[in-house]
Design a protein around this motif. Structure first.
Motif, PDB file in Angstrom:
ATOM      1  N   ASN A   1      27.551 -17.621 -20.280  1.00 46.88           N
ATOM      2  CA  ASN A   1      27.405 -16.257 -19.774  1.00 46.88           C
ATOM      3  C   ASN A   1      26.450 -15.417 -20.605  1.00 46.88           C
ATOM      4  O   ASN A   1      26.109 -14.295 -20.215  1.00 46.88           O
ATOM      5  CB  ASN A   1      28.771 -15.566 -19.716  1.00 46.88           C
TER       6      ASN A   1
ATOM      7  N   CYS B   1      31.846 -19.495 -18.424  1.00 42.76           N
ATOM      8  CA  CYS B   1      32.561 -19.489 -17.158  1.00 42.76           C
ATOM      9  C   CYS B   1      32.828 -20.932 -16.731  1.00 42.76           C
ATOM     10  O   CYS B   1      31.900 -21.729 -16.548  1.00 42.76           O
ATOM     11  CB  CYS B   1      31.737 -18.768 -16.097  1.00 42.76           C
TER      12      CYS B   1
ATOM     13  N   GLU C   1      24.982 -20.017  -7.804  1.00 45.15           N
ATOM     14  CA  GLU C   1      24.790 -21.324  -8.424  1.00 45.15           C
ATOM     15  C   GLU C   1      26.096 -21.848  -9.016  1.00 45.15           C
ATOM     16  O   GLU C   1      26.394 -23.040  -8.939  1.00 45.15           O
ATOM     17  CB  GLU C   1      23.716 -21.240  -9.512  1.00 45.15           C
ATOM     18  N   GLN C   2      26.888 -20.948  -9.617  1.00 41.81           N
ATOM     19  CA  GLN C   2      28.187 -21.356 -10.167  1.00 41.81           C
ATOM     20  C   GLN C   2      29.108 -21.858  -9.055  1.00 41.81           C
ATOM     21  O   GLN C   2      29.765 -22.900  -9.195  1.00 41.81           O
ATOM     22  CB  GLN C   2      28.841 -20.174 -10.883  1.00 41.81           C
TER      23      GLN C   2
ATOM     24  N   THR D   1      29.423 -22.739 -17.645  1.00 40.57           N
ATOM     25  CA  THR D   1      28.090 -22.156 -17.740  1.00 40.57           C
ATOM     26  C   THR D   1      28.094 -21.040 -18.777  1.00 40.57           C
ATOM     27  O   THR D   1      29.100 -20.324 -18.939  1.00 40.57           O
ATOM     28  CB  THR D   1      27.629 -21.612 -16.372  1.00 40.57           C
TER      29      THR D   1
ATOM     30  N   GLU E   1      22.756 -20.413 -18.368  1.00 38.49           N
ATOM     31  CA  GLU E   1      23.237 -19.322 -17.520  1.00 38.49           C
ATOM     32  C   GLU E   1      22.862 -19.538 -16.054  1.00 38.49           C
ATOM     33  O   GLU E   1      21.735 -19.889 -15.730  1.00 38.49           O
ATOM     34  CB  GLU E   1      22.663 -17.991 -18.010  1.00 38.49           C
TER      35      GLU E   1
ATOM     36  N   LEU F   1      33.507 -24.209 -14.738  1.00 40.67           N
ATOM     37  CA  LEU F   1      33.201 -24.809 -13.445  1.00 40.67           C
ATOM     38  C   LEU F   1      34.146 -25.960 -13.145  1.00 40.67           C
ATOM     39  O   LEU F   1      34.348 -26.324 -11.995  1.00 40.67           O
ATOM     40  CB  LEU F   1      31.753 -25.318 -13.430  1.00 40.67           C
TER      41      LEU F   1
END
Length: 254
Positions: free
Chosen positions: A63, A69, A101-102, A61, A96, A71
């Motif tokens: 940032n 980041c 959510e992440q 995702t 983002e 996943l």
């Protein structure tokens, strides 16, 4: 489910980009560590055998600060960081996301996977030309032993069937081809209705490796289930591993 239901709340479509491995980070609040013994071993294997067609695509995702980041693909990302010739990797980038959510995405990505079992891996390795897998496959076919492709109920197995690919691989690596062949041959001679078990294959292979003579005469003194029941009884009474007791019982038989 209606078409409207299928099209609703699908989230934003990700985009494929290439980014330097150093820009890919992990959030320890929900990600697993790559510094475990198993993780380090996996990373080392990826680095030493790096091959783009096997690398796949990472998922991360955005940032919003030039970093991404992860996943999915922590170990591959770390391997790419350590490889001197890898300067950017393919990343499926999602807009983002909040921390929640992440974490949800991490769970869903891993939950949606169906892991290959050892039987499936073996048969795929045979097709891929892996020398050890092909050698095991050849010996099994020569001994009229069928290594199944999936787990079956014991009641559905025939005398020459086996699910014990993990033990078969260990015998091949540790005890050698002759011991594996002996395990298959003598295992079939015993005629277990439920197929060739891992416990019996390993015990017979070890006895052959140790030079025990007249294995056929020894093994046919008792039904296969009786051998295993005796080994389990000894282990329950005196402790120790069932395999060690089974080997001892076979060696004691005259």
């Amino acid at each position: 489910m209606s078409r409207t239901d299928l099209m609703s709340d699908m989230g934003s479509k990700p985009r494929l980009e290439f980014h330097p491995p150093d820009k890919l980070i992990s959030d320890a609040r929900y990600q697993r560590s790559v510094s475990t013994r198993t993780g380090k071993k996996l990373i080392r294997r990826i680095v030493e055998n790096f091959y783009w067609p096997f690398f796949g695509v990472l998922v991360a995702t955005d940032n919003g600060d030039g970093t991404y980041c992860l996943l999915d693909g922590q170990h591959r990302a770390e391997a790419a960081r350590q490889h001197p010739r890898v300067h950017s990797v393919p990343v499926l980038v999602i807009d983002e996301m909040t921390l929640a959510e992440q974490a949800r995405a991490f769970v869903e990505i891993n939950r949606s996977r169906i892991s290959l079992n050892p039987l499936q891996i073996h048969h795929a390795a045979v097709r891929a030309g892996d020398p050890a897998a092909q050698r095991i496959d050849k010996i099994a076919r020569e001994c009229d032993v069928r290594i199944l492709r999936s787990v079956r109920a014991i009641a559905q197995m025939e005398e020459n069937d086996t699910l014990a690919i993990t033990v078969i691989g260990w015998i091949h690596r540790s005890l050698g081809v002759a011991a594996l062949r002996a395990a298959f041959i003598h295992g079939r001679e015993m005629g277990a209705a439920s197929g060739l078990s891992a416990l019996m294959l390993r015990a017979v292979a070890q006895c052959h490796k140790d030079g025990i003579q007249d294995l056929t005469a020894r093994l046919t003194r008792h039904p296969p289930d009786d051998w295993i029941a005796r080994a389990k009884s000894r282990a329950a009474e005196g402790g120790g591993r069932q395999i060690d007791h089974l080997i001892a019982l076979i060696k004691e038989a005259e």
